[in-house]
Enzyme design. Structure first.
Site, short mmCIF file in Angstrom:
data_model
loop_
_atom_site.label_atom_id
_atom_site.label_comp_id
_atom_site.label_asym_id
_atom_site.label_seq_id
_atom_site.Cartn_x
_atom_site.Cartn_y
_atom_site.Cartn_z
N ASP A 151 0.83 -1.20 0.00
CA ASP A 151 0.00 0.00 0.00
C ASP A 151 0.88 1.27 0.00
O ASP A 151 2.10 1.18 0.11
CB ASP A 151 -0.89 -0.04 1.25
CG ASP A 151 -2.28 0.54 0.99
OD1 ASP A 151 -2.41 1.37 0.08
OD2 ASP A 151 -3.20 0.19 1.74
N GLU A 186 -1.24 2.01 -5.16
CA GLU A 186 -1.17 3.47 -4.95
C GLU A 186 -2.41 4.12 -5.55
O GLU A 186 -2.42 5.30 -5.83
CB GLU A 186 0.15 4.07 -5.45
CG GLU A 186 0.47 3.88 -6.92
CD GLU A 186 -0.29 4.81 -7.83
OE1 GLU A 186 -0.07 6.03 -7.77
OE2 GLU A 186 -1.10 4.31 -8.65
N TRP A 187 -3.45 3.31 -5.79
CA TRP A 187 -4.80 3.75 -6.19
C TRP A 187 -4.83 4.46 -7.54
O TRP A 187 -5.72 5.27 -7.80
CB TRP A 187 -5.42 4.62 -5.09
CG TRP A 187 -5.05 4.19 -3.71
CD1 TRP A 187 -5.51 3.07 -3.06
CD2 TRP A 187 -4.13 4.82 -2.81
NE1 TRP A 187 -4.93 2.97 -1.82
CE2 TRP A 187 -4.08 4.04 -1.63
CE3 TRP A 187 -3.35 5.98 -2.89
CZ2 TRP A 187 -3.28 4.37 -0.54
CZ3 TRP A 187 -2.55 6.31 -1.80
CH2 TRP A 187 -2.52 5.51 -0.65
N GLY A 188 -3.81 4.21 -8.39
CA GLY A 188 -3.80 4.82 -9.72
C GLY A 188 -3.53 6.31 -9.72
O GLY A 188 -3.72 6.99 -10.73
N ASP A 209 -10.52 3.00 -3.01
CA ASP A 209 -11.19 1.77 -2.56
C ASP A 209 -12.62 1.61 -3.08
O ASP A 209 -13.43 2.54 -3.04
CB ASP A 209 -11.26 1.76 -1.03
CG ASP A 209 -9.89 1.71 -0.39
OD1 ASP A 209 -8.89 1.86 -1.12
OD2 ASP A 209 -9.82 1.50 0.83
C1 GAL Z 1 -6.19 1.13 1.59
C2 GAL Z 1 -6.33 0.10 0.49
C3 GAL Z 1 -7.40 -0.89 0.91
C4 GAL Z 1 -7.00 -1.53 2.22
C5 GAL Z 1 -6.71 -0.47 3.28
C6 GAL Z 1 -6.13 -1.07 4.56
O1 GAL Z 1 -5.20 2.05 1.23
O2 GAL Z 1 -6.69 0.73 -0.70
O3 GAL Z 1 -7.60 -1.86 -0.11
O4 GAL Z 1 -5.87 -2.33 2.00
O5 GAL Z 1 -5.80 0.50 2.80
O6 GAL Z 1 -5.80 -0.09 5.51
#
Ligand code: GAL
Length: 403
Positions: A151, A186-188, A209
């Protein structure tokens, strides 16, 4: 033969077997990983018991046979570091340690994934891997981990740092002596689809997410199924064998239950919407990470999650993902070439009412006449056809295989 010769021969053999095992990074995930992830329902409420029960349920329910081989442990498994700075699991959640759990999961013919972050702390504020990449990679390898979701919370915003931090972890995994795939999360936000392979990753998250909803109507910034389809579609040309667009977890079967996916407007979806998620995650070869409680799945949800004909599209060995050919206010049409020379065609009704839609195959670039198989009805519905016309429910996706 003296003892020291036997010992060094054994050491030599074991070093050979380690190097023989290490697969080039771009071959670690020839098809998209499929499995179950802890986050969207259980969040931090995870344990050795939950993972074992889920593994059992996935075997008994036919999910492992259908290809869902991974259990991905997400955030909040960590218990900090020991006096030697080795990462340790939370002893209350995982009293037997992760190695024993991985052994159990492997004994079921499954694989185990884990989670960390390219900063000092994860999104939830738990111990992460920055500065400890090689040590953590060795720890994960010694536990028998097969996959790392890495992440990017609490890390600098720029792309150069992200690339460098992901590369450091990928290199550490490569040196760990075990094949461990790397999912970049890194969410794109820094175009990771462009540099994922270069830094040693196999999957690139395309959005923030996923929430258990159709689309973000409340303007709270949550990502619904349609939002993710619309963000991912223009990126499909970056996908290729071993480089998969991670559209985040399947929300199929959550039905609005409270958990991370119920935030930001995530009130649950209709079965047609869940069918759309499964259809398009397969058309784009996203990893399939279920998040519902595997110990109690309704027949309606099993119908979606275990549609082997749609899963075969996701796992198609050609590895060419769908292209969006039509994108109007009311509907979208996607086409994907398959290894046996056939094509998958998906029709999505984005409007809020049922529609009669037409797919003219020649206009989609498919000249010729086809046998049309409906992959949700599991039957051939036309022969020598040049088009398909029919009703599609609001937010439903139909998937056809054209031979
Ligand atoms: C976000 C991630 C989620 C989950 C979460 C856990 O950054 O996009 O899929 O892993 O963190 O804290």
């Amino acid at each position: 033969m003296n003892k020291s010769f036997i010992l060094s021969a054994a050491l030599f053999a074991s070093s050979l077997s380690v190097s023989a095992q290490s697969t080039p990074r771009n071959q670690l995930t020839p098809t998209p990983p499929m499995g179950w992830m802890t986050w969207n329902l259980f969040q931090g409420d995870i344990s050795d018991k939950l993972i074992r029960e889920t593994a059992d349920a996935m075997v008994e329910g036919g999910y492992v046979d259908a290809g869902y081989k991974y259990i991905f442990i997400d955030d909040q498994w960590q218990g900090g570091r020991d006096v030697h700075n080795n990462m340790i699991p939370d002893p209350k959640k995982f009293p037997n340690g992760i190695k024993a759990l991985a052994d159990y999961v492997h004994s079921k013919g499954m694989k185990l994934g884990i989670y960390s972050d390219a900063a000092q702390l994860t999104c939830g504020g738990w111990t992460a891997s920055l500065g400890f990449e090689e040590q953590d990679a060795r720890t994960f390898a010694s536990w028998g981990i097969d996959y790392l979701k890495y992440d990017y919370c609490n890390a600098p915003i720029d792309s150069a740092t992200a690339r460098q931090r992901y590369r450091t972890m990928a290199d550490a995994l490569s040196k760990s002596g075990r094949d461990i795939a790397l999912g970049i999360c890194e969410w794109g936000q820094r175009q990771c689809e462009e540099w994922c392979e270069e830094v040693g990753g196999q999957l690139w998250r395309t959005t923030y997410d996923v929430r258990d909803m159709w689309k973000d109507v409340t303007n709270e910034g949550g990502m619904g199924i349609l939002d993710i389809v619309n963000i991912t579609s223009p990126l499909s040309s970056y996908a290729r064998k071993g480089q998969w667009p991670d559209m985040d977890m399947l929300v199929v079967g959550l039905h609005g239950v409270s958990g991370p996916s119920s935030a930001l407007g995530g009130k649950g979806c209709t079965q047609a919407e869940y069918q759309t998620q499964m259809s398009l995650w397969c058309m784009f070869s996203s990893p399939l990470a279920m998040t519902n409680d595997m110990r109690k799945v309704s027949e309606e949800d099993r119908r979606i999650l275990l549609n082997r004909e749609v899963i075969a599209i996701n796992q198609d060995p050609l590895g060419k993902v769908a292209e969006r050919k039509v994108n109007t206010d009311t509907h979208q049409i996607f086409v994907r070439p398959l290894a046996d020379g056939s094509y998958a065609v998906a029709l999505l009704n984005v409007s809020d009412a049922p529609l009669t839609l037409t797919a003219d195959f020649a206009k989609l670039g498919l000249s010729g006449k086809y046998t049309v198989r409906d992959l949700w009805q599991h039957r051939d519905i036309a022969k020598n056809a040049k088009n398909w016309k029919g009703k599609v429910q609001a937010h439903e996706t139909k998937v056809f295989r054209l031979k």
